[in-house]
Design a protein around this motif. Structure first.
Motif, mmCIF file in Angstrom:
data_model
loop_
_atom_site.group_PDB
_atom_site.id
_atom_site.type_symbol
_atom_site.label_atom_id
_atom_site.label_comp_id
_atom_site.label_asym_id
_atom_site.label_seq_id
_atom_site.Cartn_x
_atom_site.Cartn_y
_atom_site.Cartn_z
ATOM 1 N N LYS A 1 0.804 -1.230 0.000
ATOM 2 C CA LYS A 1 0.000 0.000 0.000
ATOM 3 C C LYS A 1 0.840 1.285 0.000
ATOM 4 O O LYS A 1 0.294 2.382 0.044
ATOM 5 N N MET A 2 2.151 1.154 -0.047
ATOM 6 C CA MET A 2 3.017 2.339 -0.071
ATOM 7 C C MET A 2 3.559 2.501 -1.490
ATOM 8 O O MET A 2 3.975 1.524 -2.120
ATOM 9 N N LYS A 3 3.557 3.735 -1.965
ATOM 10 C CA LYS A 3 4.068 3.979 -3.305
ATOM 11 C C LYS A 3 4.707 5.360 -3.351
ATOM 12 O O LYS A 3 4.377 6.245 -2.553
ATOM 13 N N GLU A 4 5.586 5.508 -4.295
ATOM 14 C CA GLU A 4 6.234 6.799 -4.478
ATOM 15 C C GLU A 4 6.481 7.010 -5.959
ATOM 16 O O GLU A 4 6.814 6.061 -6.683
ATOM 17 N N LYS A 5 6.311 8.221 -6.401
ATOM 18 C CA LYS A 5 6.520 8.532 -7.814
ATOM 19 C C LYS A 5 8.004 8.452 -8.156
ATOM 20 O O LYS A 5 8.872 8.831 -7.356
ATOM 21 N N GLY A 6 8.252 7.973 -9.356
ATOM 22 C CA GLY A 6 9.603 8.001 -9.881
ATOM 23 C C GLY A 6 9.810 9.244 -10.707
ATOM 24 O O GLY A 6 9.278 10.313 -10.389
ATOM 25 N N ASP A 7 10.550 9.102 -11.795
ATOM 26 C CA ASP A 7 10.898 10.259 -12.609
ATOM 27 C C ASP A 7 9.848 10.609 -13.661
ATOM 28 O O ASP A 7 9.763 11.749 -14.098
ATOM 29 N N ILE A 8 9.045 9.620 -14.063
ATOM 30 C CA ILE A 8 8.063 9.868 -15.135
ATOM 31 C C ILE A 8 6.705 9.260 -14.789
ATOM 32 O O ILE A 8 6.202 8.393 -15.486
ATOM 33 N N PRO A 9 6.043 9.708 -13.725
ATOM 34 C CA PRO A 9 4.781 9.081 -13.317
ATOM 35 C C PRO A 9 3.549 9.523 -14.106
ATOM 36 O O PRO A 9 2.493 8.897 -14.002
ATOM 37 N N GLU A 10 3.686 10.564 -14.902
ATOM 38 C CA GLU A 10 2.497 11.122 -15.572
ATOM 39 C C GLU A 10 1.870 10.100 -16.504
ATOM 40 O O GLU A 10 2.544 9.495 -17.326
#
Lengths: 110, 116
Positions: free
Chosen positions: B53-62
């Motif tokens: 349930k944990m997530k984090e955006k990387g460099d190109i999440p769009e």
């Protein structure tokens, strides 16, 4: 997190020759990893070298690390056609993220 | 033998479709990643998850979202597929550890997605 930059972009050698590729990075690291990718496949981990190590061997692979120059090199000795692949470095520090560059494409000619 | 399995090797979808790319690992790893790989651009990190349930955006999440409801499964969702999302998608997992305790990442075989 930071990205390593592999050099050269492409390398073509004859079977039996040695192949050397390099990786440069910008800020201090805890360790640096090398991965191989066969065409159209996922990456496979080759070797990890820690920042307090200068050299490490694994079979026909030899990795060196120079933290003063912020660079690493991967040497493959006695190359085989099966070594044809792309090679990536991943310098790592205090982060979850592994950032990969564009890699070195190695072609070993039989 | 450790395994990261991606649900499809090849996928063709239409523009505007919602696309799900699934990744399953059998190593009980906390960390999972999604990358895309394009010629000349290398691997670019889209999202990563450091636990369920944990997530984090990387460099190109769009244009992408992710879901991690169970430890072994990490899904990448293309909300409305577009032709510029045609790419090779790679999933990876690893046990936690940063800095000196950083560990090797295990990759799936990749999914080559074509959006037409």
């Amino acid at each position: 997190s930071q990205q390593g930059e592999e050099d050269p972009q492409a390398l073509s050698i004859q079977e039996g020759e040695n192949a050397t590729m390099n990786c440069s990075y910008k800020t201090s690291i805890n360790n640096l990893q090398w991965y191989r990718q066969n065409s159209g496949r996922g990456l496979v981990h080759l070797i990890l070298i820690r920042s307090n190590e200068r050299e490490k061997h694994s079979g026909r692979l030899r990795v060196t690390l120079d933290t003063s120059k912020k660079s690493s090199s991967l040497l493959i000795t006695a190359s085989r056609a099966a070594d044809t692949a792309s090679y990536f470095c991943a310098p790592t520090s205090g982060t979850y993220k592994y950032i990969f560059g564009t890699g070195t494409r190695l072609k070993v000619l039989a | 033998d450790v395994k990261v399995t991606q649900s499809s090797r090849y996928l063709v979808k239409r523009t505007g479709e919602k696309v799900f790319l699934e990744c399953v690992q059998d190593m009980d790893h906390e960390n999972m990643f999604w990358y895309r790989q394009d010629p000349g651009l290398g691997l670019r990190l889209i999202y990563f998850s450091y636990d369920v349930k944990m997530k984090e955006k990387g460099d190109i999440p769009e244009g992408y979202s992710v879901s991690r409801e169970k430890k072994e499964r990490f899904s990448l969702i293309l909300e409305s597929a577009s032709t510029n999302q045609t790419s090779m998608y790679l999933c990876a997992s690893r046990s936690p550890g940063t800095g000196w305790r950083a560990t090797e990442a295990f990759f799936g075989q990749g999914t080559r997605l074509t959006v037409v």
